[in-house]
Design an enzyme around this catalytic site. Structure first.
Site, PDB file in Angstrom:
ATOM      1  N   LYS A  48       3.021  -0.905   9.085  1.00  0.00           N
ATOM      2  CA  LYS A  48       4.222  -0.388   8.433  1.00  0.00           C
ATOM      3  C   LYS A  48       5.430  -0.557   9.354  1.00  0.00           C
ATOM      4  O   LYS A  48       5.330  -0.358  10.568  1.00  0.00           O
ATOM      5  CB  LYS A  48       4.025   1.094   8.118  1.00  0.00           C
ATOM      6  CG  LYS A  48       5.258   1.818   7.605  1.00  0.00           C
ATOM      7  CD  LYS A  48       5.324   3.227   8.149  1.00  0.00           C
ATOM      8  CE  LYS A  48       6.558   3.402   8.998  1.00  0.00           C
ATOM      9  NZ  LYS A  48       6.702   4.748   9.578  1.00  0.00           N
ATOM     10  N   SER A  49       6.565  -0.908   8.787  1.00  0.00           N
ATOM     11  CA  SER A  49       7.830  -0.914   9.511  1.00  0.00           C
ATOM     12  C   SER A  49       8.950  -0.934   8.488  1.00  0.00           C
ATOM     13  O   SER A  49       8.749  -1.352   7.347  1.00  0.00           O
ATOM     14  CB  SER A  49       7.936  -2.142  10.429  1.00  0.00           C
ATOM     15  OG  SER A  49       9.185  -2.120  11.112  1.00  0.00           O
ATOM     16  N   VAL A  50      10.126  -0.478   8.886  1.00  0.00           N
ATOM     17  CA  VAL A  50      11.307  -0.618   8.029  1.00  0.00           C
ATOM     18  C   VAL A  50      12.310  -1.587   8.658  1.00  0.00           C
ATOM     19  O   VAL A  50      13.384  -1.809   8.109  1.00  0.00           O
ATOM     20  CB  VAL A  50      11.987   0.743   7.765  1.00  0.00           C
ATOM     21  CG1 VAL A  50      11.068   1.654   6.975  1.00  0.00           C
ATOM     22  CG2 VAL A  50      12.409   1.415   9.070  1.00  0.00           C
ATOM     23  N   TYR A  91       3.083  10.005  -0.719  1.00  0.00           N
ATOM     24  CA  TYR A  91       4.184   9.423   0.057  1.00  0.00           C
ATOM     25  C   TYR A  91       5.530   9.646  -0.624  1.00  0.00           C
ATOM     26  O   TYR A  91       6.573   9.554   0.023  1.00  0.00           O
ATOM     27  CB  TYR A  91       3.988   7.911   0.252  1.00  0.00           C
ATOM     28  CG  TYR A  91       2.763   7.489   1.019  1.00  0.00           C
ATOM     29  CD1 TYR A  91       1.944   8.413   1.666  1.00  0.00           C
ATOM     30  CD2 TYR A  91       2.407   6.147   1.084  1.00  0.00           C
ATOM     31  CE1 TYR A  91       0.813   8.007   2.347  1.00  0.00           C
ATOM     32  CE2 TYR A  91       1.276   5.728   1.772  1.00  0.00           C
ATOM     33  CZ  TYR A  91       0.475   6.664   2.388  1.00  0.00           C
ATOM     34  OH  TYR A  91      -0.650   6.251   3.056  1.00  0.00           O
ATOM     35  N   LEU A 132      -1.882   0.315  14.543  1.00  0.00           N
ATOM     36  CA  LEU A 132      -1.286   0.202  15.873  1.00  0.00           C
ATOM     37  C   LEU A 132      -1.263   1.554  16.586  1.00  0.00           C
ATOM     38  O   LEU A 132      -0.586   1.705  17.609  1.00  0.00           O
ATOM     39  CB  LEU A 132       0.139  -0.359  15.765  1.00  0.00           C
ATOM     40  CG  LEU A 132       0.244  -1.730  15.088  1.00  0.00           C
ATOM     41  CD1 LEU A 132       1.708  -2.111  14.873  1.00  0.00           C
ATOM     42  CD2 LEU A 132      -0.460  -2.794  15.909  1.00  0.00           C
ATOM     43  N   ILE A 189      -2.888  -2.844   7.311  1.00  0.00           N
ATOM     44  CA  ILE A 189      -1.629  -2.590   6.599  1.00  0.00           C
ATOM     45  C   ILE A 189      -0.580  -1.988   7.529  1.00  0.00           C
ATOM     46  O   ILE A 189      -0.252  -0.804   7.439  1.00  0.00           O
ATOM     47  CB  ILE A 189      -1.854  -1.681   5.368  1.00  0.00           C
ATOM     48  CG1 ILE A 189      -2.760  -0.486   5.731  1.00  0.00           C
ATOM     49  CG2 ILE A 189      -2.458  -2.460   4.209  1.00  0.00           C
ATOM     50  CD1 ILE A 189      -2.806   0.580   4.645  1.00  0.00           C
ATOM     51  N   ARG A 198      10.669  -6.632  12.702  1.00  0.00           N
ATOM     52  CA  ARG A 198       9.294  -6.177  12.964  1.00  0.00           C
ATOM     53  C   ARG A 198       8.382  -6.486  11.787  1.00  0.00           C
ATOM     54  O   ARG A 198       7.210  -6.847  11.964  1.00  0.00           O
ATOM     55  CB  ARG A 198       9.312  -4.669  13.244  1.00  0.00           C
ATOM     56  CG  ARG A 198       7.999  -4.102  13.736  1.00  0.00           C
ATOM     57  CD  ARG A 198       7.639  -4.557  15.127  1.00  0.00           C
ATOM     58  NE  ARG A 198       8.686  -4.325  16.081  1.00  0.00           N
ATOM     59  CZ  ARG A 198       8.992  -3.145  16.640  1.00  0.00           C
ATOM     60  NH1 ARG A 198       8.298  -2.067  16.306  1.00  0.00           N
ATOM     61  NH2 ARG A 198       9.945  -3.044  17.527  1.00  0.00           N
ATOM     62  N   HIS A 233      -7.656   9.629  -1.737  1.00  0.00           N
ATOM     63  CA  HIS A 233      -6.942   9.602  -0.451  1.00  0.00           C
ATOM     64  C   HIS A 233      -7.738  10.279   0.682  1.00  0.00           C
ATOM     65  O   HIS A 233      -7.786   9.763   1.797  1.00  0.00           O
ATOM     66  CB  HIS A 233      -5.582  10.281  -0.617  1.00  0.00           C
ATOM     67  CG  HIS A 233      -4.562   9.838   0.369  1.00  0.00           C
ATOM     68  ND1 HIS A 233      -3.222   9.815   0.117  1.00  0.00           N
ATOM     69  CD2 HIS A 233      -4.691   9.381   1.641  1.00  0.00           C
ATOM     70  CE1 HIS A 233      -2.561   9.369   1.172  1.00  0.00           C
ATOM     71  NE2 HIS A 233      -3.444   9.103   2.112  1.00  0.00           N
ATOM     72  N   ASP A 291       0.840  -1.196   0.000  1.00  0.00           N
ATOM     73  CA  ASP A 291       0.000   0.000   0.000  1.00  0.00           C
ATOM     74  C   ASP A 291       0.877   1.249   0.000  1.00  0.00           C
ATOM     75  O   ASP A 291       1.631   1.486   0.936  1.00  0.00           O
ATOM     76  CB  ASP A 291      -0.904  -0.003   1.233  1.00  0.00           C
ATOM     77  CG  ASP A 291      -1.812   1.207   1.289  1.00  0.00           C
ATOM     78  OD1 ASP A 291      -2.995   1.076   0.911  1.00  0.00           O
ATOM     79  OD2 ASP A 291      -1.349   2.288   1.703  1.00  0.00           O
ATOM     80  N   LYS A 343      -2.898   5.841  -4.173  1.00  0.00           N
ATOM     81  CA  LYS A 343      -3.974   6.773  -3.846  1.00  0.00           C
ATOM     82  C   LYS A 343      -3.805   8.107  -4.563  1.00  0.00           C
ATOM     83  O   LYS A 343      -2.680   8.567  -4.782  1.00  0.00           O
ATOM     84  CB  LYS A 343      -4.007   7.025  -2.332  1.00  0.00           C
ATOM     85  CG  LYS A 343      -3.995   5.759  -1.496  1.00  0.00           C
ATOM     86  CD  LYS A 343      -4.004   6.050  -0.006  1.00  0.00           C
ATOM     87  CE  LYS A 343      -3.664   4.808   0.798  1.00  0.00           C
ATOM     88  NZ  LYS A 343      -2.225   4.494   0.785  1.00  0.00           N
ATOM     89  N   ASN A 359       5.065  -8.724  12.341  1.00  0.00           N
ATOM     90  CA  ASN A 359       3.712  -8.223  12.061  1.00  0.00           C
ATOM     91  C   ASN A 359       2.875  -9.168  11.205  1.00  0.00           C
ATOM     92  O   ASN A 359       1.649  -9.089  11.233  1.00  0.00           O
ATOM     93  CB  ASN A 359       3.786  -6.857  11.378  1.00  0.00           C
ATOM     94  CG  ASN A 359       4.174  -5.735  12.326  1.00  0.00           C
ATOM     95  OD1 ASN A 359       4.135  -5.897  13.547  1.00  0.00           O
ATOM     96  ND2 ASN A 359       4.563  -4.598  11.779  1.00  0.00           N
TER      97      ASN A 359
END
Length: 275
Positions: A232-234, A52, A192, A230, A238, A110, A47, A77, A242
């Site tokens: 998110k993490s980098v 972004y 979260l 959805i 993690r 969006h 996503d 979006k 998830n």
């Protein structure tokens, strides 16, 4: 072995993985690495959004992957400044080029930006993109009940998805009920609450009983509610954690305890006032 993620069948018969990977606030330079890690962990739904600034990074990861296009589900979006019929078509072309794809699986408006009052014109453009086979599924994001009802007045397509801020602190019961009535799937962004509630005793207790992290407990709560989610993490660890939420089940008591955490907590803008 990567977990098997269940799918949700949308109102046009298209199936979307119930748990996907979001890239909000991930710099373009880091996005390719993060998306590659997600694909390696078993995510198949990615996503992104024009605003972004990382559609190119997503596209590079998809191009570098050994996965076939039909194994992937890609969402992007339309940004607020690009609303309007002609502007929407132009913005879509730009997103498609950055992603390096020949179609988008899910294209969302969006934000409703009600003061601009252009979202119905944008929706007509997206309906054309669907008719032309360039978008498989059309949806919206951050639409409140009034926005949805106004959009549907004269529309030929009912949005398949409304992606909204949704987490234990903002459970959006009224909107989820309306989605069910209209046949719209609920998709949760900020699932979260950007970590704001993960120290809540109810969540840490539930997580401890299941030998999981509080974040995993919350993601499992979303899944059992039927939400598309959805996170998110980098961080590779993690990212993997998830998606590991399909080997346990929350009890009715667990679900009730999380339901009691609802407090109208927004981590993002108010859809009625953002323009």
């Amino acid at each position: 072995m990567a977990p098997t993620v269940p799918t949700v069948t949308l109102n046009n018969g298209v199936r979307i993985p119930q748990l996907g990977f979001g890239v909000f606030q991930v710099p373009d330079a880091e996005t390719t690495t993060a998306v590659t890690a997600a694909l390696d962990a078993g995510y198949r739904s990615i996503d992104t959004a024009a605003i972004y600034g990382n559609e190119t990074g997503v596209g590079n990861a998809l191009a570098d992957s050994d996965l076939s296009r039909d194994e992937l589900f890609v969402t992007t979006k339309l940004w607020n400044a690009d609303q309007g019929y002609d502007a929407t078509l132009k913005a879509f072309d730009a997103s498609l080029a950055k992603l390096g794809l020949d179609h988008i699986d899910l294209y969302l408006i969006h934000w409703p930006t009600p003061a601009r009052d252009l979202y119905r014109d944008s929706w007509k453009a997206i309906e054309k993109l669907v008719a032309d086979g360039r978008v498989r599924t059309a949806g919206v994001s951050n639409f409140q009940p009034d926005h949805l009802r106004r959009l549907l007045d004269g529309a030929s397509l009912v949005p398949a998805v409304n992606q909204i801020e949704l987490h234990p602190g903002l459970q959006q019961a009224e909107l989820r009920t309306l989605h069910t009535e209209l046949g719209i799937a609920t998709e949760a962004w900020s699932p979260l609450a950007q970590g704001a509630m993960l120290q809540e005793k109810a969540l840490t207790d539930i997580a401890g009983r299941h030998d999981k992290s509080p974040a995993q407990a919350v993601l499992r709560w979303h899944v059992q509610l039927g939400n598309i989610v959805i996170p998110k993490s980098v961080t590779p660890a993690r990212i993997q954690q998830n998606i590991d939420v399909f080997d346990f089940t929350l009890s009715d008591d667990d679900m009730t305890a999380i339901a009691e955490l609802d407090r109208g907590l927004r981590t993002g803008p108010d859809p009625d006032t953002l323009n």
